[in-house]
Design an enzyme around this catalytic site. Structure first.
Site, short mmCIF file in Angstrom:
data_model
loop_
_atom_site.label_atom_id
_atom_site.label_comp_id
_atom_site.label_asym_id
_atom_site.label_seq_id
_atom_site.Cartn_x
_atom_site.Cartn_y
_atom_site.Cartn_z
N THR A 190 -9.15 11.18 -0.91
CA THR A 190 -9.39 10.17 -1.94
C THR A 190 -10.84 9.69 -1.91
OG1 THR A 190 -7.09 9.44 -1.86
CG2 THR A 190 -8.68 7.89 -2.77
N ARG B 170 -7.34 14.82 19.98
CA ARG B 170 -6.19 15.62 19.51
C ARG B 170 -6.67 16.82 18.70
NH1 ARG B 170 -3.22 11.84 15.90
NH2 ARG B 170 -1.90 13.65 15.50
N ASP C 49 0.85 -1.19 0.00
CA ASP C 49 0.00 0.00 0.00
C ASP C 49 0.88 1.24 0.00
OD1 ASP C 49 -2.25 1.61 0.05
OD2 ASP C 49 -2.83 1.12 2.10
N LYS C 50 0.23 2.39 -0.17
CA LYS C 50 0.90 3.69 -0.15
C LYS C 50 0.06 4.64 0.66
CE LYS C 50 0.35 7.92 -2.34
NZ LYS C 50 -0.93 8.66 -2.47
N HIS C 51 0.73 5.58 1.34
CA HIS C 51 0.01 6.61 2.09
C HIS C 51 0.65 7.97 1.82
CE1 HIS C 51 -2.27 8.46 5.36
NE2 HIS C 51 -1.16 9.13 5.63
N SER C 52 -0.20 8.98 1.66
CA SER C 52 0.27 10.35 1.48
C SER C 52 -0.11 11.18 2.69
CB SER C 52 -0.35 10.97 0.22
OG SER C 52 -0.09 12.37 0.16
N SER D 281 -0.81 7.24 14.42
CA SER D 281 -2.13 7.33 13.79
C SER D 281 -2.10 6.76 12.38
CB SER D 281 -2.59 8.79 13.76
OG SER D 281 -3.84 8.91 13.13
N LYS E 8 -3.36 2.17 11.34
CA LYS E 8 -4.37 1.76 10.35
C LYS E 8 -3.75 0.89 9.27
CE LYS E 8 -5.77 6.09 9.66
NZ LYS E 8 -5.31 6.89 10.80
N LYS E 9 -2.51 1.20 8.89
CA LYS E 9 -1.85 0.40 7.85
C LYS E 9 -1.48 -0.97 8.38
CE LYS E 9 -2.10 3.59 4.74
NZ LYS E 9 -3.05 3.41 3.61
#
Length: 435
Positions: A120, A168, A80-83, A183, A187-188
């Site tokens: 997204t 937060r 996967d990828k996260h930005s 955080s 999730k990943k």
């Protein structure tokens, strides 16, 4: 476990034991802590920080606070990828099907817009019928049969993160690198990944405007993810201008479809998408080098295989089967389209990317409050890149608005977000470093 003792020790700068962190997060997830206790813990971390071992323990505890996805019946590498978020950043929409077309399984759990940055999920919801929260059986079915699925986080994945983030958000502790790291990665990890690539944005349109802070965050994310057992790397990318030539929801979806059809070659967007595809393929062991990985990604695009994967994903998740062939039938257009004209001749030298993101919100394409409804039709398209030579009166973008008054305001705001100079500017590379 006495919560106030854990809070006191962190307040005093002590290093917390992993067992204490697990106990605190378990109590948080079970609803056994008050908002005051959660806020005090977050503020103590904000002021005193955490060691790498503490952040790993916090991340794992949050990931274990709910379900963990298992992919034992899929014989592809899980990636996967996260930005960290930007403006005109629709990379995930193209990257997931490209990576899947090259042999990866991509269970991509994405988010909505946050602040001035686009989300997204909001872009996908511009597709009629697309289900961002499919039932528990459909999500793995789509990943297995298609190779990728882009959906939203369910309440069963890392629920402790949801409650901690809500506190937060109202206690001025969002910008804590240990808490940001936990955080994102919790999730990943809960998604059952084997490899992860991170897009850490830096610039006036990013949450991290300072390069040094972006590097610190990237280093933290990479070290903690690897420490938690997920092979991870990060690229630091420029967000001093919108990445795509569109900013909004349906307009970015149209941009995505154009990209998959080969219409965005030799752009900054293409450079980022292909770089992350190559990184995913190398980290997963499918490609031997970045050059090989980029070549595989280019072939997946040029052959139409990536577009086919995207179309199948959309169809299985409830969207129209012929979206790619007939986007105009499904992606709603705003009733007013107005060109934004260059105020003078010269070079587009700089822009306020954050301001452009805020202007999308002003048009109705983002949220001021969590319950706000989004107008998916609005935004900007045909945005010219920095470094483009323009003539006075020439269009530099096109506004998509709900009415004439909104279009006038947005056009004036967008023109003010750009600086035009007599000399050609020196531009920042779109990808500056790898960690």
């Amino acid at each position: 476990m006495i919560p106030q003792e854990i809070i006191r020790r962190k307040r005093d700068g002590d290093e917390l034991d992993p067992a204490d962190i697990r106990s605190f997060i378990a109590a948080l997830a079970a609803g056994q802590l008050s908002e005051g206790q959660i806020g005090a813990f977050a503020m103590a971390v904000w002021f005193k920080g955490m060691s790498r071992e503490e952040i790993v323990a916090l991340t794992l505890a949050m990931a274990d606070s709910g379900d963990r996805l298992q992919w034992t019946d899929i014989d592809r590498p899980i990636a996967d990828k996260h930005s960290t978020g930007g403006v005109g950043d629709n990379v995930s929409l193209m990257l997931a099907p490209i990576a899947a077309a090259c042999g990866l399984a991509v269970p991509m759990i994405s988010g909505r817009g946050l602040g001035h940055t686009g989300g997204t999920l909001d872009k996908l919801e511009s597709i009629p019928g697309y289900r961002i929260t499919p039932d528990a059986d459909l999500f793995p079915k789509v990943v297995k049969q298609v190779g990728c699925a882009i959906i939203g986080q369910t309440g069963a994945l890392a629920p402790a993160d949801g409650r901690l983030y809500a506190v937060r958000d109202v206690t001025a502790t969002v910008d804590s690198i240990p808490l940001i790291t936990a955080s994102i990665l919790s999730k990943k990890l809960a998604a059952g990944l084997q490899t992860l690539v991170l897009d850490v944005k830096v610039g006036n349109g990013a949450f991290m405007a300072d390069r040094a802070q972006a590097e610190i965050l990237a280093q933290s994310l990479v070290e903690v993810a690897n420490g938690a057992g997920v092979r991870t790397s990060a690229l630091i990318t420029d967000m001093n201008q919108p990445l795509a030539d569109a900013a909004g929801n349906a307009v970015e979806m149209r941009n995505c479809l154009d990209f998959l059809a080969g219409g965005k070659a030799d752009t900054r967007l293409e450079a980022v998408v292909l770089a992350f595809a190559a990184e995913m393929l190398v980290k997963s062991g499918i490609a031997a080098s970045s050059e090989d990985g980029e070549g595989m990604a280019r072939r997946a695009l040029s052959s139409g295989k990536a577009a086919e994967v995207f179309a199948r994903m959309v169809s299985m998740l409830g969207g129209p089967a012929d979206l790619l062939e007939n986007p105009g039938r499904y992606l709603a257009r705003a009733p007013v389209e107005k060109p934004v004209l260059a105020a003078r001749s010269g070079w587009l030298a700089a822009c306020d990317a954050r301001g452009i993101g805020v202007s999308v919100i002003d048009l109705g394409g983002g949220r001021r409050h969590p319950a706000d409804r989004i107008d998916h039709r609005v935004g900007f398209s045909e945005l010219l890149s920095l470094g483009t030579r323009v003539t006075a009166g020439e269009p530099i973008a096109l506004v998509h608005a709900a009415n004439d008054a909104a279009a006038e305001r947005a056009a004036a705001a967008l023109a003010a977000h750009y600086r035009i100079t007599e000399d050609s500017p020196k531009l920042t590379p779109v990808i500056s470093s790898r960690i």
